[in-house]
Design a protein around this motif. Structure first.
Motif, PDB file in Angstrom:
ATOM      1  N   THR A  39       0.891  -1.398  -0.068  1.00  0.00           N
ATOM      2  CA  THR A  39       0.095   0.279   0.032  1.00  0.00           C
ATOM      3  C   THR A  39       0.897   1.054  -0.273  1.00  0.00           C
ATOM      4  O   THR A  39       0.402   2.128  -0.671  1.00  0.00           O
ATOM      5  N   LEU A  40       2.013   1.256   0.733  1.00  0.00           N
ATOM      6  CA  LEU A  40       2.863   2.464   1.047  1.00  0.00           C
ATOM      7  C   LEU A  40       4.105   2.520   0.319  1.00  0.00           C
ATOM      8  O   LEU A  40       4.783   3.375   0.355  1.00  0.00           O
ATOM      9  N   GLY A  41       4.682   1.315   0.095  1.00  0.00           N
ATOM     10  CA  GLY A  41       5.784   1.150  -0.751  1.00  0.00           C
ATOM     11  C   GLY A  41       6.954   0.464   0.158  1.00  0.00           C
ATOM     12  O   GLY A  41       6.531  -0.099   1.372  1.00  0.00           O
ATOM     13  N   ALA A  42       7.956  -0.166  -0.353  1.00  0.00           N
ATOM     14  CA  ALA A  42       8.721  -1.132   0.356  1.00  0.00           C
ATOM     15  C   ALA A  42       9.523  -0.513   1.422  1.00  0.00           C
ATOM     16  O   ALA A  42      10.141  -1.421   2.217  1.00  0.00           O
ATOM     17  N   SER A  43       9.385   0.955   1.682  1.00  0.00           N
ATOM     18  CA  SER A  43      10.265   1.308   2.655  1.00  0.00           C
ATOM     19  C   SER A  43       9.449   1.630   4.261  1.00  0.00           C
ATOM     20  O   SER A  43      10.033   2.065   5.049  1.00  0.00           O
ATOM     21  N   VAL A  44       8.403   0.577   4.269  1.00  0.00           N
ATOM     22  CA  VAL A  44       7.709   0.621   5.540  1.00  0.00           C
ATOM     23  C   VAL A  44       8.604  -0.554   6.525  1.00  0.00           C
ATOM     24  O   VAL A  44       8.882  -1.578   5.973  1.00  0.00           O
ATOM     25  N   THR A  45       8.863   0.104   7.646  1.00  0.00           N
ATOM     26  CA  THR A  45       9.415  -0.974   8.745  1.00  0.00           C
ATOM     27  C   THR A  45       8.677  -0.800  10.090  1.00  0.00           C
ATOM     28  O   THR A  45       8.139   0.124  10.190  1.00  0.00           O
ATOM     29  N   ILE A  46       8.648  -1.988  10.753  1.00  0.00           N
ATOM     30  CA  ILE A  46       7.925  -1.984  12.104  1.00  0.00           C
ATOM     31  C   ILE A  46       8.852  -2.248  12.946  1.00  0.00           C
ATOM     32  O   ILE A  46       9.764  -3.070  12.859  1.00  0.00           O
ATOM     33  N   GLU A  47       8.773  -1.512  14.085  1.00  0.00           N
ATOM     34  CA  GLU A  47       9.927  -1.688  15.128  1.00  0.00           C
ATOM     35  C   GLU A  47       9.234  -1.733  16.691  1.00  0.00           C
ATOM     36  O   GLU A  47       8.210  -0.965  16.676  1.00  0.00           O
ATOM     37  N   ASN A  48       9.793  -2.239  17.455  1.00  0.00           N
ATOM     38  CA  ASN A  48       9.100  -2.336  18.723  1.00  0.00           C
ATOM     39  C   ASN A  48       9.473  -0.884  19.454  1.00  0.00           C
ATOM     40  O   ASN A  48      10.378  -0.201  19.183  1.00  0.00           O
ATOM     41  N   ASP A  49       8.383  -0.550  20.220  1.00  0.00           N
ATOM     42  CA  ASP A  49       8.243   0.912  20.588  1.00  0.00           C
ATOM     43  C   ASP A  49       9.282   1.278  21.550  1.00  0.00           C
ATOM     44  O   ASP A  49       9.971   2.438  21.295  1.00  0.00           O
ATOM     45  N   VAL A  50       9.949   0.431  22.526  1.00  0.00           N
ATOM     46  CA  VAL A  50      10.967   0.871  23.408  1.00  0.00           C
ATOM     47  C   VAL A  50      12.390   0.934  22.717  1.00  0.00           C
ATOM     48  O   VAL A  50      13.024   1.762  23.139  1.00  0.00           O
TER      49      VAL A  50
END
Length: 382
Positions: A179-190
């Motif tokens: 949807t947004l592109g290949a540059s999306v990253t998910i990371e732990n908040d802390v």
């Protein structure tokens, strides 16, 4: 001997990258100043600036008075050459920040995730709203970093599990990238909080430190040799599960409040401790802010159990207290935790409170997003 045609191109790319980073940190600079700091001749520095100006990455940002001759032009990075988005996803809110390539935050909004069962639709709508508010086209965002509670697989980048956000599961990352592109990253908040502390906060100049997040849930961000330590499965830092003396071991790890350290320092535990000390307040942060010395000593002794365990395993150079409890306790609580740790550990790391302004998860997400965007934009200038 034959010459490699790729060498001059590589050198130009390296010089361009070094110049852009200098302009970001120390700019704006004149051509002569840039040449002096990069070791390039004035002619080469001028060619470099012309190349970057043609690419829309550098612009004249003013002038500096010199001697008898004409004023020297000052060059700076074009802020609008790229934008990034950082997000914090919570069960009842979604916060979005958009920054330009220099790191200046141009908009920050909070939306209600009404369609919480569809993370992709929720994130896309929130980012689109932030872009509309700032007057920026969505296509101009070069990187997206999303901070979320739970464990993120360091290999796949997917959320392995999150008790608070059941809709964030394996497969969400791929859908977000479509949807947004290949540059999306998910990371732990802390982990993102640790990045924010390292860049803007109490851990500036420290490459070996930990952030203890003390709040509704307990978390740990670990920075070793300037790099985040996530663990093999992404579970490093889940200190709510730390076994502690006097607290029962969890019988069911699917219950997030059943961890031993969580039972000792979570909000329910601190409310009970406040009642024992006759401390009153509407919220746990209010209790911590308004508590007397005896109450703060008791809170510090509990937090020190976790801090001591971390210290004897990692021997960090610094411990930063964050989260709503860490912020509310301030330097008073940090000093008491430091004293309590020193009583039971051979190592005695300094303990300080966070100094990151604003939302630390969002700030850390923007730090990570800017690193990615600059790598993308600055590494291909030739």
């Amino acid at each position: 001997m034959s010459r490699s045609p790729g060498v001059p191109r590589l050198l130009r790319r390296l010089n361009d990258r070094a110049a852009l980073e200098l302009l970001l940190v120390d700019g704006p600079l004149t051509r002569a100043e840039l040449g002096e700091r990069t070791g390039l001749s004035k002619v080469t520095a001028g060619q470099l600036l012309a190349r970057l100006e043609e690419r829309g990455l550098v612009e004249v940002a003013g002038e500096r008075a010199g001697g008898r001759g004409p004023h020297a032009a000052l060059y700076g990075v074009v802020p609008s050459s790229a934008y990034v988005a950082g997000l914090e996803v919570l069960p009842d809110s979604l916060k979005v920040g958009v920054a330009d390539i220099t790191g200046r935050i141009v908009v920050e909004i909070t939306v209600n995730p009404a369609d919480g069962g569809d993370p992709v639709r929720t994130v896309h709508a929130a980012v689109q709203r932030a872009c509309d508010t700032a007057g920026i086209g969505l296509e101009r965002l070069k990187s997206f970093v999303i901070g979320t509670r739970g464990v993120v697989d360091p290999v796949s980048g997917d959320v392995r599990w999150s008790y608070d956000l059941p809709a964030w599961h394996v497969g969400v990352l791929a859908s977000l990238r479509r949807t947004l592109g290949a540059s999306v990253t998910i990371e732990n908040d802390v982990n993102l909080v640790a990045l924010a502390e390292h860049t803007y906060g109490a851990a500036v100049g420290h490459d070996d430190f930990v952030v203890i997040w003390a709040g509704v849930g307990q978390g740990l961000g670990v920075m070793l040799d300037g790099r985040l330590h996530r663990g093999i499965t992404g579970g490093a830092g889940e200190i709510g599960w730390l076994p502690v003396p006097g607290e029962p071991l969890p019988a069911d790890v699917s219950q997030p409040q059943s961890g031993s350290f969580q039972r000792l320092v979570g909000h329910d535990a601190l409310r009970g401790l406040a009642r024992e000390h006759g401390v009153q307040g509407a919220t746990v942060p209010d209790l911590v802010r308004g508590g007397g010395e005896d109450f703060l000593d008791a809170v510090a002794a509990r937090l020190a159990v976790g801090a001591a365990a971390i210290t004897v395993v990692l021997d960090p150079g610094l411990i930063v207290l964050s989260g709503d409890v860490g912020r509310a306790g301030g330097e008073r609580l940090a000093a008491k935790v430091q004293e309590a740790v020193a009583r039971v550990c051979p190592s005695r790391p300094p303990v300080v409170t966070t100094t990151v302004a604003g939302n630390p998860v969002l700030r850390g997400a923007l730090v990570a997003a800017l690193d990615q965007a600059r790598e993308q934009v600055f590494s291909d200038t030739v």
